[in-house]
Design an enzyme around this catalytic site. Structure first.
Site, short mmCIF file in Angstrom:
data_model
loop_
_atom_site.label_atom_id
_atom_site.label_comp_id
_atom_site.label_asym_id
_atom_site.label_seq_id
_atom_site.Cartn_x
_atom_site.Cartn_y
_atom_site.Cartn_z
N HIS A 216 0.73 -1.32 -0.10
CA HIS A 216 0.08 0.23 0.09
C HIS A 216 0.78 1.06 -0.05
O HIS A 216 0.23 2.40 -0.19
CB HIS A 216 -1.02 -0.13 1.13
CG HIS A 216 -2.02 -0.92 0.70
ND1 HIS A 216 -3.38 -0.63 1.22
CD2 HIS A 216 -2.15 -2.17 0.38
CE1 HIS A 216 -4.32 -1.71 0.84
NE2 HIS A 216 -3.56 -2.49 0.06
N SER A 220 -0.13 -1.04 -6.40
CA SER A 220 0.23 -2.16 -7.12
C SER A 220 0.54 -1.91 -8.40
O SER A 220 0.62 -1.12 -9.04
CB SER A 220 -1.49 -2.89 -7.40
OG SER A 220 -2.01 -3.14 -6.11
N LYS A 244 -14.51 -7.91 -8.20
CA LYS A 244 -13.79 -9.13 -9.00
C LYS A 244 -13.06 -10.22 -8.09
O LYS A 244 -12.81 -11.31 -8.49
CB LYS A 244 -12.59 -8.42 -9.61
CG LYS A 244 -11.86 -9.27 -10.85
CD LYS A 244 -11.30 -8.15 -11.54
CE LYS A 244 -10.63 -8.88 -13.16
NZ LYS A 244 -10.24 -8.33 -14.15
N ASP A 245 -12.41 -9.65 -7.07
CA ASP A 245 -11.87 -10.64 -5.90
C ASP A 245 -12.87 -11.76 -5.37
O ASP A 245 -12.73 -12.93 -5.26
CB ASP A 245 -11.26 -10.17 -4.72
CG ASP A 245 -9.82 -9.39 -5.02
OD1 ASP A 245 -9.25 -9.93 -6.14
OD2 ASP A 245 -9.37 -8.83 -4.18
N GLU A 288 5.98 -33.99 -0.72
CA GLU A 288 4.95 -33.59 -1.35
C GLU A 288 5.33 -32.97 -2.55
O GLU A 288 6.57 -32.62 -2.71
CB GLU A 288 4.23 -32.62 -0.17
CG GLU A 288 3.74 -33.17 1.04
CD GLU A 288 2.41 -33.64 1.04
OE1 GLU A 288 2.26 -34.88 0.42
OE2 GLU A 288 1.50 -32.88 1.18
C1 HEM Z 1 0.54 -21.99 7.01
C2 HEM Z 1 -0.52 -22.57 7.15
C3 HEM Z 1 -0.25 -23.98 7.43
C4 HEM Z 1 0.24 -25.06 6.32
C5 HEM Z 1 0.75 -24.84 5.06
C6 HEM Z 1 -0.09 -26.41 7.24
C7 HEM Z 1 0.43 -27.55 6.53
C8 HEM Z 1 -0.02 -28.91 7.00
C9 HEM Z 1 0.30 -30.06 6.37
C10 HEM Z 1 0.88 -30.10 5.11
C11 HEM Z 1 -0.03 -30.91 7.42
C12 HEM Z 1 -0.17 -32.64 7.09
C13 HEM Z 1 -1.42 -33.06 6.61
C14 HEM Z 1 -1.78 -34.34 6.60
O1 HEM Z 1 -1.15 -35.04 5.60
O2 HEM Z 1 -2.50 -34.92 7.48
C15 HEM Z 1 -0.76 -30.43 8.42
C16 HEM Z 1 -0.90 -31.02 9.74
C17 HEM Z 1 -1.45 -30.41 10.77
N1 HEM Z 1 -1.47 -28.97 10.98
FE1 HEM Z 1 -1.10 -27.50 9.69
N2 HEM Z 1 -0.58 -26.07 8.34
C18 HEM Z 1 -0.96 -24.77 8.54
C19 HEM Z 1 -1.23 -24.11 9.68
C20 HEM Z 1 -1.55 -24.86 10.76
C21 HEM Z 1 -2.01 -24.16 12.14
C22 HEM Z 1 -2.17 -22.43 12.39
C23 HEM Z 1 -2.36 -25.16 13.04
C24 HEM Z 1 -2.73 -25.05 14.50
C25 HEM Z 1 -2.96 -23.99 15.00
C26 HEM Z 1 -2.03 -26.41 12.56
C27 HEM Z 1 -2.07 -27.50 13.00
C28 HEM Z 1 -1.83 -28.87 12.33
C29 HEM Z 1 -2.07 -30.12 12.98
C30 HEM Z 1 -2.60 -30.44 14.41
C31 HEM Z 1 -1.90 -31.09 12.19
C32 HEM Z 1 -1.83 -32.56 12.24
C33 HEM Z 1 -3.03 -33.18 11.72
C34 HEM Z 1 -3.13 -33.82 10.49
O3 HEM Z 1 -1.98 -34.33 9.83
O4 HEM Z 1 -3.98 -33.60 9.69
N3 HEM Z 1 -1.74 -26.24 11.11
N4 HEM Z 1 -0.33 -29.04 8.30
#
Ligand code: HEM
Lengths: 427, 267
Positions: A216, A220, A244-245, A288
């Protein structure tokens, strides 16, 4: 200077708040009347989509954490308990799991947009660099998240990736031990990864804030890559770009929902439905999909240390892109050579993605090496060179000019000189 | 320059594509069958479990596979998902013996199962199951379909893949030749033949039928919420399709003055 803000809000309550905390004025200024180039195409949706995706990840992640058990004995079963017994747990988990893939799709398109239209050039260097930082943080977050369900790929992926750091001379092994919290990927590793996986998204949120503030300040960029010259060149953000968004948002949710509800394991690896087993190496260890191009670069280099340098370097080089690019012209529309080289670079990335998914045998090895070489050739040799040898097409005088011309050819083109834009009563 | 770049680009894609098609595994293509829950566009989008087949599949699994394989993540109550009644589920659970609480002397006890119990396992632990199976471990079946690529078709084929080894191939004792197993030598003896079970509903228990039914049940065990997921999915995807149309209409309307001004200018 301290003092109350003079608010324009008529409603007494809003006025009271805004006088003391001018957040309403700020929002109106930044998202209401904010002058925005009028010629955005749909590539300009993806920044907003990334912010929404981040919120979806944080929301689903917080609820997953309530039932997740960060221990080697309990992690796999707790994720399956979420899938089977927690109310709508399967939805939370599939949203979070596929949300990570959606995030990378969005970010890759967003980065490509920046490269194609030269959004990294002055005065947007810091905006661009904060974006590269966000990408690195996102990669770290996704990597650690993938370890949490503690399946075979979680475990072996973590082992392979953390081991890379041991190639760093001197401190390598020390770093690896620090990451592991012990002498192999084990319970302490899982615990610290969970802690960091919970933390990093909030760090990302903070950097997103800086990213938007920087945006900002500079305003842009746009598909023509030229600065808006007058009010005719811009539109107020609301209602034009909010509208648009919204279209982009609806399409994004449509695609996202189709994957979550009908093909939820599309991006997943079957092996990750097998609990982690340190005694049994899977047939193939594949990261992945969003890491595949970088993984392929790593494997294309015969030397381990140099491979690690190339892998990290392939992203770090983006930090200095504003200075590697010597051309004053932003948009690739007016840069015949750069445009082609960029397309080839993207193609190299796609080829590397395919290579990364396969065992290092021929022809993958050769394709991988070729693509790696082209990737670095593009950024380190061609992009600096083009500024000297390329003849850019003539730039339009202003944004409203080419918009005024129907059938504006994609590649720009000579415009009648001296034809000053006439004022448009409507806007 | 342009041509050259285009040719190079095309070449690279073709090369990568050809390499991809070449593949890395030399197993024969899987046997074909129709699933109620997937395989065609309509079945993927709207198809639910064929409950009769899944119930027969549970019978096969219960009578045959469960003597070697566990299914630890499933509870008896989950069988409601394939249409078994509360009474049937109680009876099935009660016919199993599960570990109970410690008694007053601190010794382990057993008791009849309840619908809330997880499926009883055939062996107390992995070592015991290896000891009983020539050193091989019959993997847990809770997620077996998701844990294999193209899981349902794979299992359907695997169960019918026991054939005479090709001439010259020697199969060691305790191993069995199977067309669809990686490496072709599996520790599992052919678990199913024609009439391995007698179906209560009169369906002919051919090997193909049994394999189809048990694969359906295993798909259910891996994805117990699939019916609910698709049901909700159709409505949610429909909602966002509608939203996409609506927002597009609104966007066109909002932008009409800009586009109109553009056209006016042009004239
Ligand atoms: C930038 C944002 C985020 C990304 C890119 C991300 C990515 C991921 C990925 C790739 C997995 C594995 C999924 C699977 O194969 O099961 C995962 C699992 C998990 N994430 Fe995140 N995550 C994000 C934000 C968060 C936040 C903010 C929390 C908690 C406040 C969180 C909690 C968990 C938990 C508890 C798991 C394990 C459960 C599972 O595997 O499904 N994540 N996350």
């Amino acid at each position: 200077m301290a003092g109350l803000h003079k608010s324009d809000f008529q409603n007494p309550v809003l006025n009271w708040v805004d006088t003391r905390l001018p957040i309403l004025t700020l929002m109106t200024k930044e998202y209401g009347s904010f002058p925005t180039p009028k010629n955005f195409n749909y590539f300009w949706n993806f920044g907003a989509l990334a912010v929404v995706n981040l919120m979806v990840m944080i929301a689903s992640g917080i609820f997953l954490s309530m039932n997740y058990n960060a221990s080697t004995a309990g992690a796999f079963d707790s994720v399956e308990r979420i899938m089977r017994d927690v109310n709508y747990g399967w939805l939370l988990r599939y949203v979070h799991m596929n949300g990570a893939s959606m995030f990378f799709i969005i970010i890759y398109i967003h980065i490509f947009r920046g490269m194609y239209y030269g959004s990294y050039k002055a005065p947007r260097e810091l905006l661009w660099m904060s974006g590269v930082t966000l990408f690195l943080l996102l990669m770290a977050t996704a990597f650690m998240g993938y370890v949490l369900p503690w399946g075979q790929m979680s475990y072996w992926g973590a082992t392979v990736i953390t081991n890379l750091f041991s190639a760093i001379p001197g401190v390598g092994n020390w770093i690896v031990t620090l990451l592991w919290g012990g002498f192999s990927v084990d319970n302490p590793t899982l615990n610290r990864f969970f802690s960091l996986h919970y933390l990093l998204p909030f760090v990302i949120t903070g950097v997103v804030f800086l990213h938007v503030v920087a945006l900002h300040i500079t305003g842009s960029n746009n598909p023509l890559g030229i600065d808006p010259k007058s009010e005719q060149d811009t539109l107020p953000f609301h209602p034009y770009y909010t509208a648009k968004d919204s279209v982009g948002m609806a399409v994004y949710f449509l695609v996202f929902a189709t994957i979550v509800f009908f093909i939820p394991n599309l991006f997943g690896e079957a092996d990750n439905y097998i609990p982690a087993n340190p005694l049994q190496t899977p047939n193939a260890i594949v990261p992945e999909w969003y890491f595949l191009p970088f993984y392929a670069i790593l494997r294309s280099v015969p030397d381990k240390l140099f491979g690690v340098i190339c892998m990290f370097g392939s992203i770090l080089v983006w930090f200095v892109l504003p200075w590697l690019d010597t051309s004053p012209v932003r948009s690739a529309r007016f840069r015949p050579m750069y445009r082609w080289s960029l397309r080839l670079m993207v193609l190299s990335m796609l080829a590397l993605g395919v290579v990364g998914a396969h065992h290092p045998i021929e022809p993958y090895v050769s394709i991988g090496r070729l693509a790696t070489i082209y990737y670095f050739l593009h950024f380190l040799v061609l992009v600096p060179l083009f500024g000297f040898i390329e003849r850019p097409l003539p730039l339009p005088e202003s944004i409203s000019k080419p918009v005024l011309r129907r059938n504006f050819p994609g590649g720009g083109g000579p415009l009648p000189t001296g034809a000053a834009a006439k004022p448009m009563e409507k806007i | 320059m342009r041509r050259l770049a285009a040719a190079a680009a095309l070449g690279m894609v073709l090369l990568a594509g050809a390499a991809y098609a070449a593949g890395e595994e030399e197993l024969p293509p899987f046997l074909k069958t129709n699933w109620s829950f997937g395989g065609t566009f309509a079945a993927d989008a709207f198809g639910t479990y064929d409950r009769a087949s899944a119930q027969r599949g549970f019978q096969v699994w219960n009578e045959v596979c469960s003597s070697c394989h566990s299914m630890k993540l499933m509870s008896y109550r989950n069988l409601a998902g394939i249409g078994l009644t509360a009474g049937q589920i109680r009876a099935i659970a009660a016919s199993k013996t599960v570990p109970g609480d410690l008694n007053d002397q601190g010794e382990p006890t057993t008791r009849p199962g309840l619908p809330s119990d997880h499926f009883a396992s055939p062996y107390p632990n992995e070592k015991a199951s290896r000891a009983a199976n020539n050193g091989a471990y019959p993997p847990d079946h809770s997620l077996i379909v998701n844990a294999r690529v193209n899981g349902a078709n794979y299992i359907y084929s695997l169960l019918q893949g026991y054939v005479e080894p090709p001439p010259g191939v020697k199969v060691p004792d305790g191993l069995y030749y199977n067309k669809w197993f990686v490496g072709h030598q599996i520790h599992m003896p052919a678990p199913l033949q024609d009439n391995s079970v007698t179906y209560a509903d009169g369906t002919k228990a051919t090997l193909a039928q049994e394999s189809h039914d048990v694969a359906t049940f295993l798909y259910f065990a891996s994805n117990p919420h699939m019916d609910e997921r698709k049901h909700l999915g159709v409505r949610i995807v429909g909602f966002f399709a509608l939203m996409a149309g609506l927002t597009y209409a609104v966007k066109k309307h909002v932008w009409s003055d800009v586009h109109k001004a553009t056209h006016d200018e042009e004239r």
